[in-house]
Design a protein around this motif. Structure first.
Motif, mmCIF file in Angstrom:
data_model
loop_
_atom_site.group_PDB
_atom_site.id
_atom_site.type_symbol
_atom_site.label_atom_id
_atom_site.label_comp_id
_atom_site.label_asym_id
_atom_site.label_seq_id
_atom_site.Cartn_x
_atom_site.Cartn_y
_atom_site.Cartn_z
ATOM 1 N N THR A 10 0.843 -1.189 0.000
ATOM 2 C CA THR A 10 0.000 0.000 0.000
ATOM 3 C C THR A 10 0.882 1.242 0.000
ATOM 4 O O THR A 10 1.781 1.385 0.835
ATOM 5 C CB THR A 10 -0.901 0.011 1.243
ATOM 6 N N GLN A 11 0.634 2.139 -0.946
ATOM 7 C CA GLN A 11 1.429 3.358 -1.096
ATOM 8 C C GLN A 11 0.815 4.483 -0.261
ATOM 9 O O GLN A 11 -0.339 4.858 -0.460
ATOM 10 C CB GLN A 11 1.507 3.773 -2.566
ATOM 11 N N VAL A 12 1.613 5.015 0.660
ATOM 12 C CA VAL A 12 1.119 5.984 1.631
ATOM 13 C C VAL A 12 1.718 7.361 1.374
ATOM 14 O O VAL A 12 2.936 7.507 1.204
ATOM 15 C CB VAL A 12 1.465 5.549 3.071
ATOM 16 N N CYS A 13 0.868 8.368 1.367
ATOM 17 C CA CYS A 13 1.298 9.770 1.351
ATOM 18 C C CYS A 13 1.052 10.323 2.751
ATOM 19 O O CYS A 13 -0.089 10.351 3.221
ATOM 20 C CB CYS A 13 0.496 10.564 0.321
ATOM 21 N N LEU A 14 2.120 10.728 3.421
ATOM 22 C CA LEU A 14 2.034 11.218 4.796
ATOM 23 C C LEU A 14 2.240 12.723 4.825
ATOM 24 O O LEU A 14 3.339 13.223 4.586
ATOM 25 C CB LEU A 14 3.071 10.507 5.674
ATOM 26 N N GLU A 37 4.266 1.088 2.130
ATOM 27 C CA GLU A 37 5.452 1.766 1.621
ATOM 28 C C GLU A 37 5.169 3.261 1.553
ATOM 29 O O GLU A 37 4.072 3.680 1.158
ATOM 30 C CB GLU A 37 5.807 1.240 0.231
ATOM 31 N N ILE A 38 6.139 4.084 1.958
ATOM 32 C CA ILE A 38 5.967 5.535 1.896
ATOM 33 C C ILE A 38 6.213 6.016 0.471
ATOM 34 O O ILE A 38 7.303 5.872 -0.066
ATOM 35 C CB ILE A 38 6.924 6.246 2.861
ATOM 36 N N PHE A 39 5.202 6.620 -0.122
ATOM 37 C CA PHE A 39 5.311 7.193 -1.456
ATOM 38 C C PHE A 39 5.772 8.638 -1.391
ATOM 39 O O PHE A 39 6.624 9.069 -2.165
ATOM 40 C CB PHE A 39 3.955 7.110 -2.168
ATOM 41 N N ALA A 40 5.202 9.404 -0.444
ATOM 42 C CA ALA A 40 5.547 10.822 -0.310
ATOM 43 C C ALA A 40 5.479 11.235 1.149
ATOM 44 O O ALA A 40 4.610 10.789 1.894
ATOM 45 C CB ALA A 40 4.608 11.692 -1.142
ATOM 46 N N LEU A 41 6.416 12.099 1.527
ATOM 47 C CA LEU A 41 6.421 12.723 2.842
ATOM 48 C C LEU A 41 6.292 14.228 2.662
ATOM 49 O O LEU A 41 6.913 14.797 1.761
ATOM 50 C CB LEU A 41 7.720 12.423 3.595
ATOM 51 N N ALA A 42 5.504 14.866 3.513
ATOM 52 C CA ALA A 42 5.376 16.322 3.466
ATOM 53 C C ALA A 42 5.533 16.877 4.870
ATOM 54 O O ALA A 42 5.074 16.278 5.846
ATOM 55 C CB ALA A 42 4.025 16.728 2.886
ATOM 56 N N ALA A 43 6.215 18.017 4.981
ATOM 57 C CA ALA A 43 6.457 18.634 6.288
ATOM 58 C C ALA A 43 6.463 20.147 6.143
ATOM 59 O O ALA A 43 6.349 20.680 5.031
ATOM 60 C CB ALA A 43 7.783 18.135 6.867
ATOM 61 N N ASP A 104 -0.646 6.958 -8.070
ATOM 62 C CA ASP A 104 0.025 5.817 -7.434
ATOM 63 C C ASP A 104 -0.213 5.741 -5.929
ATOM 64 O O ASP A 104 0.179 4.753 -5.291
ATOM 65 C CB ASP A 104 1.528 5.871 -7.696
ATOM 66 N N VAL A 105 -0.838 6.757 -5.356
ATOM 67 C CA VAL A 105 -1.085 6.784 -3.912
ATOM 68 C C VAL A 105 -2.391 6.057 -3.597
ATOM 69 O O VAL A 105 -3.418 6.297 -4.224
ATOM 70 C CB VAL A 105 -1.137 8.234 -3.391
ATOM 71 N N ASP A 106 -2.331 5.174 -2.610
ATOM 72 C CA ASP A 106 -3.519 4.449 -2.161
ATOM 73 C C ASP A 106 -4.156 5.085 -0.938
ATOM 74 O O ASP A 106 -5.382 5.059 -0.773
ATOM 75 C CB ASP A 106 -3.156 3.001 -1.800
ATOM 76 N N MET A 107 -3.326 5.663 -0.074
ATOM 77 C CA MET A 107 -3.782 6.102 1.241
ATOM 78 C C MET A 107 -3.085 7.410 1.607
ATOM 79 O O MET A 107 -1.886 7.556 1.398
ATOM 80 C CB MET A 107 -3.437 5.011 2.260
ATOM 81 N N VAL A 108 -3.861 8.342 2.157
ATOM 82 C CA VAL A 108 -3.311 9.634 2.575
ATOM 83 C C VAL A 108 -3.557 9.812 4.068
ATOM 84 O O VAL A 108 -4.700 9.763 4.526
ATOM 85 C CB VAL A 108 -3.958 10.803 1.802
ATOM 86 N N MET A 109 -2.483 10.010 4.818
ATOM 87 C CA MET A 109 -2.597 10.392 6.219
ATOM 88 C C MET A 109 -2.461 11.904 6.298
ATOM 89 O O MET A 109 -1.397 12.468 6.021
ATOM 90 C CB MET A 109 -1.511 9.721 7.064
ATOM 91 N N ALA A 110 -3.551 12.576 6.636
ATOM 92 C CA ALA A 110 -3.570 14.036 6.711
ATOM 93 C C ALA A 110 -3.313 14.455 8.150
ATOM 94 O O ALA A 110 -4.230 14.534 8.967
ATOM 95 C CB ALA A 110 -4.902 14.582 6.219
ATOM 96 N N ALA A 111 -2.036 14.709 8.468
ATOM 97 C CA ALA A 111 -1.641 15.035 9.836
ATOM 98 C C ALA A 111 -1.028 16.422 9.947
ATOM 99 O O ALA A 111 -0.401 16.734 10.953
ATOM 100 C CB ALA A 111 -0.657 13.988 10.356
ATOM 101 N N VAL A 112 -1.190 17.248 8.910
ATOM 102 C CA VAL A 112 -0.728 18.629 9.012
ATOM 103 C C VAL A 112 -1.638 19.390 9.962
ATOM 104 O O VAL A 112 -2.798 19.021 10.165
ATOM 105 C CB VAL A 112 -0.704 19.322 7.628
ATOM 106 N N VAL A 113 -1.119 20.454 10.543
ATOM 107 C CA VAL A 113 -1.882 21.242 11.503
ATOM 108 C C VAL A 113 -2.412 22.490 10.821
ATOM 109 O O VAL A 113 -1.673 23.189 10.130
ATOM 110 C CB VAL A 113 -1.008 21.631 12.712
ATOM 111 N N GLY A 114 -3.707 22.765 11.014
ATOM 112 C CA GLY A 114 -4.268 24.018 10.542
ATOM 113 C C GLY A 114 -4.996 23.943 9.216
ATOM 114 O O GLY A 114 -5.089 22.884 8.570
ATOM 115 N N ALA A 115 -5.486 25.103 8.785
ATOM 116 C CA ALA A 115 -6.289 25.197 7.569
ATOM 117 C C ALA A 115 -5.505 24.888 6.309
ATOM 118 O O ALA A 115 -6.087 24.669 5.248
ATOM 119 C CB ALA A 115 -6.896 26.606 7.461
ATOM 120 N N VAL A 116 -4.165 24.859 6.407
ATOM 121 C CA VAL A 116 -3.333 24.504 5.255
ATOM 122 C C VAL A 116 -3.668 23.106 4.749
ATOM 123 O O VAL A 116 -3.392 22.761 3.602
ATOM 124 C CB VAL A 116 -1.830 24.603 5.627
ATOM 125 N N GLY A 117 -4.306 22.291 5.586
ATOM 126 C CA GLY A 117 -4.663 20.931 5.180
ATOM 127 C C GLY A 117 -5.880 20.842 4.290
ATOM 128 O O GLY A 117 -6.165 19.769 3.740
#
Length: 412
Positions: A10-14, A37-43, A104-117
């Protein structure tokens, strides 16, 4: 001998990889690398932390908040060897949205803080992803627009906040059965670090004290929100939309032990509760594995230690911001967007010692009193984002007023 073909992981976008939820998510994923598997990381801005995560997880993409951060990250990755240097570095909210909607992403974990998400979550919803929602602001700001995107994209929306995950786990599998099943829900709240602090001393409370939560390890912004119970106010708004409830069907109680994470009161008045130790890896693991379950890394609870579970009503004088949840849900559409924006500005001002802890509510209430907008503005993403920006400007004005009042108070 036939070649064994490994199943596709499973391809994860975090989104929000360097925050507390991001760290807990990666901890859970590290226990199931054969499956994910991690497909993308965002910070946001934490380049050093992001570089370490890239080296550990080798995502295809890494996204930073701005161009300067992306450039710094790119330089760091170039020093770490060929495999790490091959990671494509992007920046900005649109890049996060592109990753969330990537084919290619199967799953998105939306863990950013605030309205930017909001934009990345909308992108994931419209692309029909499995969206693990830890960014409550996306639904608080987006409201009906966000839920419509989930329905239209046929996305799978799974709540990650411990309270909403608890409610979700107590409900029937088919969403269509929820209205006939639920009388009301009860969201539990720890009461934060100031549950027994003299309200008369609130003006002197420091950011360090507000961030010292008794039960949960969280980021600074959400820790302050827990102390004011604005976090619970936002959760009330989130629950209204997630579960299709009327505002008055959402109740809140103080439960200091944080063992019962929330409850559903059914039509027959039976009560279903989800219980467990206060560890965010549990709802994260449930979201990742739903409808199955998998190991989370959390310590097995000892129920013999749950000798006392207590409940109390929230004190309006101690937590004045909580009532703003129902006020905004019953007011003009878009009011929850204004409240969220004002609160982000107010908490930032408190963390930077511009206003007192007791003035966070004042900023929120004064911004809501001043706010005005045409009713059709909240029917589009651009309109919502414009309202969010305007609300932040109104809130900054309120901060300036509170700041002057605080300085005068200190001087005397």
């Amino acid at each position: 001998m036939a070649e064994t073909i490994s199943p596709k992981r499973t391809q994860v976008c975090l989104l929000g990889a360097t925050g507390s939820i991001g760290g807990n998510t990666l901890d859970v994923l590290s226990r199931h690398t054969e499956q994910f598997e991690i497909f993308a990381l965002a910070a946001g801005q934490r380049v050093d932390d992001m570089a370490s995560l890239c080296q550990r997880w080798l995502p295809r993409y890494a996204v930073m908040a701005d161009a300067a951060g992306a450039q710094q990250l790119k330089q760091r990755l170039a020093e770490m060897g060929q495999a790490v240097a091959a990671i494509e570095v992007l920046y900005g909210v649109q890049a996060m949205a592109d990753m969330a909607a990537h084919p290619d992403v199967d799953m998105v974990m939306a863990a950013v803080v605030g309205a930017v998400g909001l934009l990345p979550c909308l992108a994931a919803a419209r692309a029909g992803k499995r969206l693990l929602l830890a960014n409550k602001e996306a639904i608080v700001v987006g409201g009906k627009l966000f839920m419509d995107a989930v329905a239209q994209g046929n996305a799978t929306l799974l709540p990650i906040d411990s309270e909403h995950s608890a409610i979700f786990q107590c409900l029937p599998p088919d969403r269509r059965d929820w209205p006939a099943h639920v009388d009301h829900i009860v969201l539990t709240a720890s009461g934060g670090p100031f549950r027994q602090t003299d309200v008369a001393t609130f003006a002197q409370l420091t950011p360090e004290q507000a961030c010292a939560h008794p039960n949960w390890v969280m980021g600074r912004k959400i820790s302050v929100d827990s102390a004011t119970m604005m976090n619970k106010a936002l959760e009330v708004i989130e629950a209204r939309w997630l579960f299709g409830l009327d505002p008055d069907q959402v109740k809140v109680v103080i439960h200091p032990q944080s063992i019962i994470h929330s409850m559903v009161v059914c039509k027959d008045q039976s009560v279903l509760a989800q219980m467990g130790s206060p560890d965010m890896r549990v709802p994260i693991a449930y979201g990742l594995s739903w409808p199955s379950r998998m190991t989370s890394g959390a310590v097995s609870p000892n129920v013999l230690q749950w000798s006392q579970l207590t409940f109390d009503a929230p004190c309006p004088q101690r937590y004045p911001g909580l009532s703003l949840a129902w006020q905004t849900l019953k007011a003009q559409e878009g009011s929850t967007c204004v409240l969220n924006a004002a609160n982000e500005v107010a908490v930032d001002a408190f963390l930077n010692r511009r206003i007192g802890f007791d003035q966070i509510y004042n900023v929120n209430a004064q911004t809501l009193e001043r706010a005005h907008w045409p009713s059709d503005q909240v029917t589009s993403v651009d309109g919502l984002l414009a309202l969010d920006a305007q609300a932040r400007a109104w809130a900054q004005d309120a901060v300036a007023v509170c700041e002057r009042a605080r300085q005068t108070r200190i001087a005397h």
